[in-house]
Design an enzyme around this catalytic site. Structure first.
Site, mmCIF file in Angstrom:
data_model
loop_
_atom_site.group_PDB
_atom_site.id
_atom_site.type_symbol
_atom_site.label_atom_id
_atom_site.label_comp_id
_atom_site.label_asym_id
_atom_site.label_seq_id
_atom_site.Cartn_x
_atom_site.Cartn_y
_atom_site.Cartn_z
ATOM 1 N N ASP A 15 23.380 103.104 0.355
ATOM 2 C CA ASP A 15 22.951 102.826 1.737
ATOM 3 C C ASP A 15 22.696 101.353 2.065
ATOM 4 O O ASP A 15 21.704 101.031 2.747
ATOM 5 C CB ASP A 15 21.694 103.649 2.071
ATOM 6 C CG ASP A 15 21.940 105.150 2.063
ATOM 7 O OD1 ASP A 15 23.060 105.567 1.709
ATOM 8 O OD2 ASP A 15 21.007 105.904 2.389
ATOM 9 N N LYS A 113 26.600 110.955 3.903
ATOM 10 C CA LYS A 113 25.613 112.023 3.710
ATOM 11 C C LYS A 113 24.666 112.065 4.896
ATOM 12 O O LYS A 113 24.498 111.073 5.607
ATOM 13 C CB LYS A 113 24.830 111.765 2.415
ATOM 14 C CG LYS A 113 24.096 110.433 2.427
ATOM 15 C CD LYS A 113 23.388 110.175 1.128
ATOM 16 C CE LYS A 113 22.665 108.847 1.158
ATOM 17 N NZ LYS A 113 21.629 108.730 2.205
ATOM 18 N N CYS A 158 16.295 107.101 -0.642
ATOM 19 C CA CYS A 158 17.647 107.499 -1.074
ATOM 20 C C CYS A 158 17.948 107.120 -2.515
ATOM 21 O O CYS A 158 18.651 107.855 -3.212
ATOM 22 C CB CYS A 158 18.668 106.962 -0.089
ATOM 23 S SG CYS A 158 18.497 107.812 1.512
HETATM 24 C C1 VGL Z 1 16.849 106.396 3.966
HETATM 25 C C2 VGL Z 1 15.114 107.150 5.270
HETATM 26 C C3 VGL Z 1 16.005 107.806 6.097
HETATM 27 C C4 VGL Z 1 17.273 105.609 2.769
HETATM 28 C C5 VGL Z 1 17.745 107.052 4.774
HETATM 29 O O1 VGL Z 1 18.458 105.163 2.729
HETATM 30 O O2 VGL Z 1 16.445 105.409 1.857
HETATM 31 N N1 VGL Z 1 15.535 106.471 4.200
HETATM 32 N N2 VGL Z 1 17.314 107.751 5.836
#
Ligand code: VGL
Ligand code: ZN
Length: 215
Positions: A15, A113, A158
């Site tokens: 991410d 995802k 994540c």
């Molecule tokens: C994430 C909160 C919501 C992350 C993704 O990448 O850690 N955290 N969506």
């Protein structure tokens, strides 16, 4: 344990997207600092997989989807407690794009995802209902990759969920601590390390890994 990258190792870059960088919709403090580190790490790995948080508009993990709810509060969804977030990483938007500073041309797969409107997925392996696989475990196994090194955002969501699920799926796991940054809300960073430690997730630092010659 040697942390020398081998042909059975994969670097999972979690991410590293505009919305998680400073100025983004769900910015992770100092998230931008890891970009050059991740690039340097990636050069040591023959096998690299990226993940991309990829939410439908009106996603159920967004506070704006729930009347009167504010970001960082918690609601009960059909699969359990869900922290509510500002709208982020909406499919096809600039915020959802990988950070422009990422320089990993040899990355082989991007796993998207969290794309189902009603189910979140912090983990790159299994969605938040704890039942729906993303397919990543099967992909890695089929390619003979047995150890997963993890870098990215955010350590306490994540990264941690991906690390724990990778262990549960039978992989060795190494989280590269200085190549991650945390959100840290409601004690989430401490909780996430407890969960990872319980499962035997290893920790390493970038300098130990990049000391080995390039691939
Ligand atoms: C994430 C909160 C919501 C992350 C993704 O990448 O850690 N955290 N969506
Ligand atoms: Zn998300």
């Amino acid at each position: 344990m040697s942390v020398e990258p081998s042909d059975h190792d994969v670097l999972l870059v979690v991410d590293v997207q505009n919305d998680f960088l400073p100025g983004g919709a769900l910015s992770v403090p100092r998230g931008d600092e890891i970009v050059p580190t991740v690039n340097a790490l990636a050069r040591r790995f023959a096998h690299v997989v990226l993940t991309q948080d990829w939410h439908a508009p009106g996603h159920h993990s967004f506070a704006s989807t729930h009347h009167g709810r504010t970001p960082f509060s918690t609601v009960k969804l059909h699969y359990g407690d869900q922290i509510l977030w500002p709208d982020h990483c909406v499919q096809g938007t600039r915020g959802a794009e990988l950070a422009p500073g990422l320089d990993i041309p040899h990355a082989q797969l991007v796993v998207r995802k969290g794309y189902r409107e009603t189910i979140d997925s912090y983990s790159a392996f299994c969605e938040a209902d704890r039942q729906t696989p993303t397919g990543l475990g099967g992909y890695l196994r089929e390619r003979g990759l047995t150890r997963v090194f993890i870098a990215g955002l955010a350590t306490d969501f994540c990264v941690a969920w991906s690390a724990a699920d990778a262990r549960d799926a039978g992989f060795e796991v190494v989280v590269i601590e200085d190549a991650c940054r945390a959100i840290d809300t409601q004690g989430s960073l401490d909780d996430s390390w407890a969960r990872m430690n319980e499962r035997g997730v290893h920790r390493a630092t970038t300098h130990r890994i990049v000391a080995f010659r390039s691939r």
